[in-house]
Motif scaffolding. Structure first.
Motif, PDB file in Angstrom:
ATOM      1  N   GLU A   9       4.202 -61.185  31.628  1.00 51.09           N
ATOM      2  CA  GLU A   9       4.490 -60.454  32.850  1.00 51.09           C
ATOM      3  C   GLU A   9       5.690 -61.379  33.416  1.00 51.09           C
ATOM      4  OE1 GLU A   9       2.476 -57.764  34.910  1.00 51.09           O
ATOM      5  OE2 GLU A   9       0.812 -57.969  33.722  1.00 51.09           O
ATOM      6  N   TYR A  36       3.415 -56.229  22.914  1.00 53.31           N
ATOM      7  CA  TYR A  36       2.644 -55.421  23.521  1.00 53.31           C
ATOM      8  C   TYR A  36       2.168 -54.113  22.764  1.00 53.31           C
ATOM      9  CZ  TYR A  36       3.640 -57.297  28.520  1.00 53.31           C
ATOM     10  OH  TYR A  36       3.732 -58.144  29.498  1.00 53.31           O
ATOM     11  N   SER A  46      -4.626 -53.678  29.499  1.00 53.18           N
ATOM     12  CA  SER A  46      -5.096 -53.898  30.779  1.00 53.18           C
ATOM     13  C   SER A  46      -6.578 -53.825  30.728  1.00 53.18           C
ATOM     14  CB  SER A  46      -4.577 -52.499  31.384  1.00 53.18           C
ATOM     15  OG  SER A  46      -4.952 -52.522  32.817  1.00 53.18           O
ATOM     16  N   ASP A  68       7.147 -56.504  32.896  1.00 51.87           N
ATOM     17  CA  ASP A  68       5.794 -55.995  33.532  1.00 51.87           C
ATOM     18  C   ASP A  68       5.035 -55.189  32.457  1.00 51.87           C
ATOM     19  OD1 ASP A  68       6.417 -57.350  35.959  1.00 51.87           O
ATOM     20  OD2 ASP A  68       7.148 -55.896  36.785  1.00 51.87           O
ATOM     21  N   LEU A  69       3.790 -55.617  32.409  1.00 47.84           N
ATOM     22  CA  LEU A  69       2.879 -54.654  31.378  1.00 47.84           C
ATOM     23  C   LEU A  69       2.596 -53.214  31.994  1.00 47.84           C
ATOM     24  CD1 LEU A  69       0.915 -54.625  29.012  1.00 47.84           C
ATOM     25  CD2 LEU A  69      -1.008 -55.108  30.888  1.00 47.84           C
ATOM     26  N   ASP A  70       2.960 -52.406  31.366  1.00 48.44           N
ATOM     27  CA  ASP A  70       3.021 -50.980  31.787  1.00 48.44           C
ATOM     28  C   ASP A  70       1.511 -50.437  31.668  1.00 48.44           C
ATOM     29  OD1 ASP A  70       2.865 -48.027  31.897  1.00 48.44           O
ATOM     30  OD2 ASP A  70       4.956 -47.914  31.170  1.00 48.44           O
ATOM     31  N   VAL A  71       0.469 -50.319  32.597  1.00 53.04           N
ATOM     32  CA  VAL A  71      -0.871 -50.245  32.349  1.00 53.04           C
ATOM     33  C   VAL A  71      -1.021 -48.772  31.977  1.00 53.04           C
ATOM     34  CG1 VAL A  71      -1.560 -51.986  34.174  1.00 53.04           C
ATOM     35  CG2 VAL A  71      -1.184 -49.684  34.625  1.00 53.04           C
ATOM     36  N   ILE A  86      -7.438 -57.570  29.383  1.00 53.98           N
ATOM     37  CA  ILE A  86      -7.418 -58.544  30.476  1.00 53.98           C
ATOM     38  C   ILE A  86      -8.418 -58.421  31.524  1.00 53.98           C
ATOM     39  CG2 ILE A  86      -5.639 -59.345  32.339  1.00 53.98           C
ATOM     40  CD1 ILE A  86      -3.669 -58.625  30.290  1.00 53.98           C
ATOM     41  N   LYS A  87      -8.704 -57.212  32.030  1.00 52.24           N
ATOM     42  CA  LYS A  87      -9.652 -57.045  33.243  1.00 52.24           C
ATOM     43  C   LYS A  87     -11.048 -57.607  32.752  1.00 52.24           C
ATOM     44  CE  LYS A  87      -7.340 -53.319  35.670  1.00 52.24           C
ATOM     45  NZ  LYS A  87      -7.449 -52.060  35.835  1.00 52.24           N
ATOM     46  N   TYR A  89      -0.187 -48.876  28.087  1.00 55.83           N
ATOM     47  CA  TYR A  89      -1.059 -49.979  27.346  1.00 55.83           C
ATOM     48  C   TYR A  89      -2.185 -50.157  28.121  1.00 55.83           C
ATOM     49  CZ  TYR A  89       3.451 -51.213  25.478  1.00 55.83           C
ATOM     50  OH  TYR A  89       4.745 -51.258  24.826  1.00 55.83           O
ATOM     51  N   PRO A  90      -2.955 -49.037  28.053  1.00 50.55           N
ATOM     52  CA  PRO A  90      -4.627 -49.129  28.764  1.00 50.55           C
ATOM     53  C   PRO A  90      -5.416 -50.247  28.008  1.00 50.55           C
ATOM     54  CG  PRO A  90      -4.198 -47.162  27.495  1.00 50.55           C
ATOM     55  CD  PRO A  90      -2.706 -47.834  27.410  1.00 50.55           C
ATOM     56  N   GLU A 140      -1.707 -53.502  21.709  1.00 48.76           N
ATOM     57  CA  GLU A 140      -2.397 -52.597  22.046  1.00 48.76           C
ATOM     58  C   GLU A 140      -3.077 -51.866  20.518  1.00 48.76           C
ATOM     59  OE1 GLU A 140      -3.314 -49.431  24.729  1.00 48.76           O
ATOM     60  OE2 GLU A 140      -2.821 -51.316  24.888  1.00 48.76           O
TER      61      GLU A 140
END
Length: 222
Positions: free
Chosen positions: A172, A139, A186, A176-179, A189-190, A182-183, A143
């Motif tokens: 995940e 991760y 996130s 879990d991805l800590d948004v 992916i969006k 790790y913005p 990032e």
């Protein structure tokens, strides 16, 4: 007329990377599900296609190619109208290639296969903390790669995004991805989730893998 057949299963991240590429290129293909729990990949018929008995395997006019990275580079090189997904510029291509090698050698090898094999196939209930740490490190790397750019290898989408997102979205299942931490991941992916073919090609398969792993109730050692 293009005659392609893809052998695989949706829960597999490498298979999903190929499905994303095929969809981006709008290439029709036949999809043959390979039941690896029933060991269909070890059948004599499958071994003739791919003696390494891995998924995905692509059949193109009687020729067989395996390893998702080789497949997606082949598909774009042969069938794409432009080089945007796999730039011909050598420096740009080197970055794309580096990201794909990172996916195969680090993300999939250290983050996914090293847990899936003992947990799902051999029933191991506890994994060493180093496996957790390896995912956190992945991760952190991703990032960093996304700093100052929209996509994993620059400011345009490439096959490196298809390769990485298929595996990163699958992490995940384990951590879990800590948004907040790790913005960039996130947001990346969006961004890819907005593709009209993303859900069918990657989203549903990633959730399948997460569900399979969560059912094992494995934990990391502390």
């Amino acid at each position: 007329m293009v005659k392609l057949t893809l052998y695989g299963l949706d829960a597999s991240p490498p298979v999903r990377a190929v499905k994303l590429t095929l969809a981006a290129l709008n290439l029709p293909y036949e999809y043959v599900n390979v039941n690896i729990v029933a060991r269909e990949q070890l059948s004599s018929a499958y071994l003739e296609k791919n003696p390494q008995h891995t998924v995905p395997t692509l059949e193109d006019d009687g020729h067989f190619i395996w390893d998702s990275h080789a497949i997606i580079a082949y598909l774009v090189s042969k069938y794409a109208d432009t080089d945007s997904l796999y730039p011909k510029d050598l420096l740009q291509r080197a970055v794309v290639d580096q990201r794909m090698h990172f996916e195969s050698g680090v993300v999939f090898a250290n983050g996914i296969r090293s847990i899936i094999k003992p947990v799902v196939f051999f029933g191991q209930s506890k994994m060493p903390k180093e496996r957790y740490d390896a995912i956190i490190e992945i991760y952190d790397f991703v990032e960093t790669f996304l700093k100052g750019q929209d996509y994993i290898a620059g400011n345009q989408m490439t096959i490196a995004d298809f390769s990485l997102v298929s595996s990163v979205a699958s992490l995940e299942a384990f951590v879990d991805l800590d948004v907040v931490k790790y913005p960039r991941i996130s947001g990346w992916i969006k961004r890819l989730e907005q593709l009209p073919y993303y859900e069918e090609a990657n989203g549903k398969g990633a959730r399948q893998l997460v569900a399979i792993v969560k059912q094992t109730n494995f934990t990391f050692e502390t």
